[in-house]
Design an enzyme around this catalytic site. Structure first.
Site, PDB file in Angstrom:
ATOM      1  CG  HIS A  83     -32.235 109.152 -61.859  1.00 47.75           C
ATOM      2  ND1 HIS A  83     -31.231 110.070 -60.873  1.00 47.75           N
ATOM      3  CD2 HIS A  83     -31.755 108.653 -63.088  1.00 47.75           C
ATOM      4  CE1 HIS A  83     -30.661 110.404 -62.127  1.00 47.75           C
ATOM      5  NE2 HIS A  83     -30.629 109.858 -63.043  1.00 47.75           N
ATOM      6  CG  ASP A 218     -30.444 109.634 -57.813  1.00 49.17           C
ATOM      7  OD1 ASP A 218     -30.069 108.551 -57.951  1.00 49.17           O
ATOM      8  OD2 ASP A 218     -30.857 110.824 -58.663  1.00 49.17           O
ATOM      9  CB  SER A 645     -27.856 110.887 -63.897  1.00 47.86           C
ATOM     10  OG  SER A 645     -28.532 112.303 -63.794  1.00 47.86           O
TER      11      SER A 645
HETATM   12  N1  ARG Z   1     -34.035 114.991 -62.640  1.00 50.37           N
HETATM   13  C1  ARG Z   1     -32.471 114.230 -62.558  1.00 50.37           C
HETATM   14  C2  ARG Z   1     -32.736 113.711 -64.094  1.00 50.37           C
HETATM   15  O1  ARG Z   1     -32.605 114.067 -64.840  1.00 50.37           O
HETATM   16  C3  ARG Z   1     -33.808 113.370 -62.501  1.00 50.37           C
HETATM   17  C4  ARG Z   1     -34.439 111.767 -62.691  1.00 50.37           C
HETATM   18  C5  ARG Z   1     -35.175 111.005 -61.027  1.00 50.37           C
HETATM   19  N2  ARG Z   1     -35.947 111.553 -60.624  1.00 50.37           N
HETATM   20  C6  ARG Z   1     -36.868 112.155 -60.038  1.00 50.37           C
HETATM   21  N3  ARG Z   1     -38.025 111.922 -59.368  1.00 50.37           N
HETATM   22  N4  ARG Z   1     -37.696 111.408 -60.933  1.00 50.37           N
HETATM   23  O2  ARG Z   1     -32.728 112.449 -64.244  1.00 50.37           O
HETATM   24  N1  GLU Z   2     -30.803 113.682 -63.209  1.00 49.62           N
HETATM   25  C1  GLU Z   2     -30.173 113.842 -65.053  1.00 49.62           C
HETATM   26  C2  GLU Z   2     -29.510 112.356 -65.784  1.00 49.62           C
HETATM   27  O1  GLU Z   2     -30.062 111.188 -65.605  1.00 49.62           O
HETATM   28  C3  GLU Z   2     -29.336 114.674 -64.519  1.00 49.62           C
HETATM   29  C4  GLU Z   2     -29.313 116.236 -64.406  1.00 49.62           C
HETATM   30  C5  GLU Z   2     -29.119 117.110 -65.175  1.00 49.62           C
HETATM   31  O2  GLU Z   2     -29.735 117.111 -66.380  1.00 49.62           O
HETATM   32  O3  GLU Z   2     -28.319 118.236 -65.175  1.00 49.62           O
HETATM   33  O4  GLU Z   2     -28.623 112.478 -66.136  1.00 49.62           O
END
Ligand code: ARG
Ligand code: GLU
Length: 735
Positions: A83, A218, A645
């Site tokens: 991502h 990911d 991330s």
């Molecule tokens: N929750 C993660 C973050 O905050 C992954 C986001 C990407 N994945 C998704 N299904 N939208 O960035």
């Molecule tokens: N998916 C999050 C990011 O893009 C990390 C997840 C979190 O917030 O811990 O940094």
């Protein structure tokens, strides 16, 4: 800018072997070395951060400004999240080469793809400059004082940049109690090497986002290229792969629940010091209203996306963006409620005030700050709420408003431009419009406008929107705007561009219902809301500065750490599961078999390719298995947040165990309050990453480039015993 000299006394208990909160500054990590060793770490502080020799920090980069990435070979190979590299993969994709859907793997370096604008920065050093910043300011005040501080800052930065190609910036920590200079080296030629198909890299989609158990692969890979001198250079086909000072060796060792883990990266924002009334406002007023707004738009977008493939593609990334924060907020409120966070805050504030009352000098300095912080929230919460609602309505809401904003930005200054600049700007606007309308569905946006306007009026009665509507219904006005306005309709927008140099431009805009409405709201936002919110933020930061200073001075034995501010940090904990719900326990890892099980549920978020199914059913894991299983993801008690991330998850010996990419739903509350018993970060196991590259994608040459470290059965047993002992004792035996 405030002048404050707090002595940071870091005294921590060395008898603790449970995970602890905190995002620590790498250059101060020696203060935590003993604690980390007590949890099983075998590195020294110098192995983690050093300015005299290469250290782990040199293998970790700030990727694209918002994510983290790590070097995994001597030839500049970089690993980050899928991502995090998503927009690069997307920009190289077309209907013929759908890399989003099918993945991409460069078979040789010559096939690696360039990404204009993408950067990766290495931190050269992190330096406490608090004292130097305020040198010579004694006795000064007002403008003289500010000028001196400014001059000191400029000298510091100029010195740091002299005779090298580095960049330097000075950032406030602990709300201005400390200042650090961050010196960095920014690489500008970062090429795409590979990414798995979305059915691996985004497996689970929104259904599983922020959720454990998780099975997302990911990850994506890039490579840094440099000039002949191994220094950053703009893209050039002749550039060569970067030879890093340090890269990660990779652990294919069996994992041991309870073993030490560390996450090293660039967390964005945390708010550990919010006052009790502020947290109450966030939990009970601000977040629920923002969630309610997004409930409405997500419902419309969801219906549209289900109705056609075109709409599904047009709205996919917008939907993901809106849903990501929406889902996190719901998790945060749930988590904060179940740990009774407001009560905890209140009792901590009482302890703070009680302590302040024990000494006259503390009482005068810190005795009133908690009350002031809480009063400030009472005073400003309506303005803050108006701000949040405007953000949701004008910035996350109907895209018609985005068009209006861009048009206004374009028109500002257009009159005074010379011919050539005008033509350039006009071309940009035209291109921008093309990109915008490519992913825009008029009827979907109109429906978003209707439902969000309704919700907005509910949250903000008697607003400019009500004034604008008068007796007319939303339905009626929306039909009018979306058929006649330049903002909600491509034909109208194109026709308008053809008249952009005519004198009737202003007349057209003054009579465009969409523009007039946007302008009324936007003017109110900028004149009546933003200035107030700025005052609130500044006053809050000044009080927080005192509050935090008091915490450090009056509670020297507590573990103090500065809120995340997108600078490099270290957090450590253990490989462990959790039990955040009554009667339910999460194990610490998931396996490839779990992907097949989820796929069998029929949810399209769990679609996989035939190839993955075949390989998974054959259970051919090669050297990447553990007891006949292929681990896909695991959780740890490391305190992380957005920006982490792509961060390396590192074992007791500094080997790479995996790539951090998320937190569990129950633990998203850690942005406000970390709870070691429930807060877990989610990592994709490096062995699954290697398996996908090697067995799934047939890109084994990349695995060849990396250094894999395994261990003998004997060494494994010894290691297991060591961690078992550390996790059962609570005294000196841990050292
Ligand atoms: N929750 C993660 C973050 O905050 C992954 C986001 C990407 N994945 C998704 N299904 N939208 O960035
Ligand atoms: N998916 C999050 C990011 O893009 C990390 C997840 C979190 O917030 O811990 O940094």
């Amino acid at each position: 800018m405030k002048k404050r000299f707090a002595t940071i006394i870091v005294v921590i208990s060395f008898f603790r072997v449970s995970a602890e909160e905190g995002m620590l500054i790498p250059s101060l990590i020696m203060a935590f070395e003993n604690d980390m060793k007590a949890m099983g770490m075998r590195l020294s502080a110098d192995d983690i951060y050093s300015v005299n020799q290469s250290s782990l920090k040199d293998a970790i980069l700030h990727f694209g400004g918002g994510c983290t990435a790590e070097l995994v070979s001597s030839q500049g190979l970089l690993l980050t999240n899928h991502h995090c590299g998503y927009s690069q993969v997307q920009s190289h994709s077309s209907l013929e080469n759908d890399y989003i859907k099918n993945g991409f793997w460069a078979r040789s370096m010559s096939e690696e793809l360039t990404n204009p604008g993408l950067t990766a920065s290495r931190i050269v050093r992190i330096q406490d400059v608090t004292a130097t910043m305020f040198q010579g300011t004694e006795g000064l005040s007002g403008e003289e004082y500010s000028a001196k501080v400014q001059a000191n800052m400029e000298t510091l930065i100029a010195d740091a940049r002299a005779g090298n190609h580095y960049e330097a910036e000075i950032k406030a920590f602990n709300y201005g109690n400390d200042y650090y200079m961050i010196v960095k080296e920014t690489f500008k030629d970062v090429r795409l090497v590979g990414a798995p198909p979305s059915s691996i890299g985004k497996f689970g989609g929104d259904t599983d986002n922020w959720v454990w158990p998780r099975h997302t692969g990911d990850f994506s890979m890039f490579r840094i290229y440099v000039g002949a001198d191994n220094k950053p250079a703009d893209y050039n086909p002749d550039n060569k792969p970067y030879e890093p000072l340090r890269f990660f060796e990779i652990s294919t060792k069996d994992r041991i629940p309870g073993e030490f883990t560390m996450v090293y990266g660039f967390p964005g924002t945390t708010e550990q010091h919010v006052s009790s009334d502020h947290l109450e406002y966030i939990m009970n007023t601000e977040r629920p209203a923002r969630i309610a707004m997004r409930d409405k738009s997500l419902a419309v977008i969801g219906t549209s996306m289900n109705s056609s493939d075109l709409l599904r593609i047009q709205y996919a990334s917008k939907q993901a963006r809106i849903a990501n924060a929406w889902k996190k907020w719901i998790g945060q409120i749930g988590g904060l409620q179940s740990v009774k966070a407001i009560e905890t805050k209140r009792s901590r504030e009482k302890a703070y005030n009680d302590m302040a009352a024990t000494r006259p000098e503390w009482k005068s300095k810190y005795g009133g700050v908690v009350k002031d912080l809480n009063n400030l929230v009472t005073e400003f919460k309506d303005k803050d709420f108006a701000y949040a609602m405007y953000i949701e309505y004008l910035y996350v809401g109907p895209e018609m408003y985005k068009r209006a904003r861009e048009l206004q930005e374009f028109l500002t200054g257009y009159e005074s431009m010379d011919e050539a600049t005008r033509a350039d700007e006009l071309e940009k606007l035209r291109k921008g419009g093309e990109g915008f309308f490519k992913d825009f569905d008029r009827e979907t946006d109109r429906k978003i406008f209707v439902v969000l306007s309704e919700e907005y009026m509910k949250q903000q009665p008697n607003s400019r929107l009500d004034q604008f509507l008068g007796d007319r219904s939303l339905e009626e006005v929306s039909q009018e705007i979306y058929s006649t306005s330049i903002m909600g309709n491509k034909e109208n927008f194109d026709a308008f561009l053809n008249h952009i140099n005519d004198s009737i431009v202003q007349y057209i805009l003054d009579n465009d219902e969409g523009y007039v409405l946007w302008k009324a709201l936007n003017d109110d936002f900028f004149t009546n809301v933003i200035p107030e919110v700025r005052i609130f933020e500044q006053a809050k930061n000044e009080l927080l500065s005192i509050y935090v200073e008091g915490k450090m001075e009056m509670f020297p034995d507590d573990k103090h750490w500065p809120d995340a501010n997108s600078t490099m940090r270290i957090t450590y904990g253990k490989l462990e599961g959790s039990a955040p719900h009554d009667g339910m326990k999460y194990t610490e890892h998931t396996t490839l078999d779990g992907i097949l099980a989820k796929n069998n549920t029929g949810n399209p978020d769990f679609e996989i390719t035939g190839r993955l199914r075949k390989l998974a059913e054959a259970r051919e894991y090669g050297e990447y298995d553990q007891n006949g299983e292929l681990w896909v993801c695991f959780t740890g008690s490391n305190h992380t947040t957005g920006g982490n991330s792509g961060s390396p998850v590192i074992d007791a010996d500094g080997l790479l165990m995996g790539v951090n990419f998320d937190r569990s739903w129950e633990s998203t509350m850690s942005d406000f309050m970390f709870d070691a018993s429930r807060c877990r970060n989610i990592t994709v196991d490096i062995r699954y990453v290697l398996w996908v590259i090697d067995k799934y994608a047939g890109a084994g040459h990349l695995v060849e480039e990396m250094t894999l470290v395994d261990e003998s059965q004997k060494a494994y047993k010894k290691r297991k015993k060591r961690f078992a002992k550390l996790n059962t004792c609570d005294g000196d035996c841990c050292k």
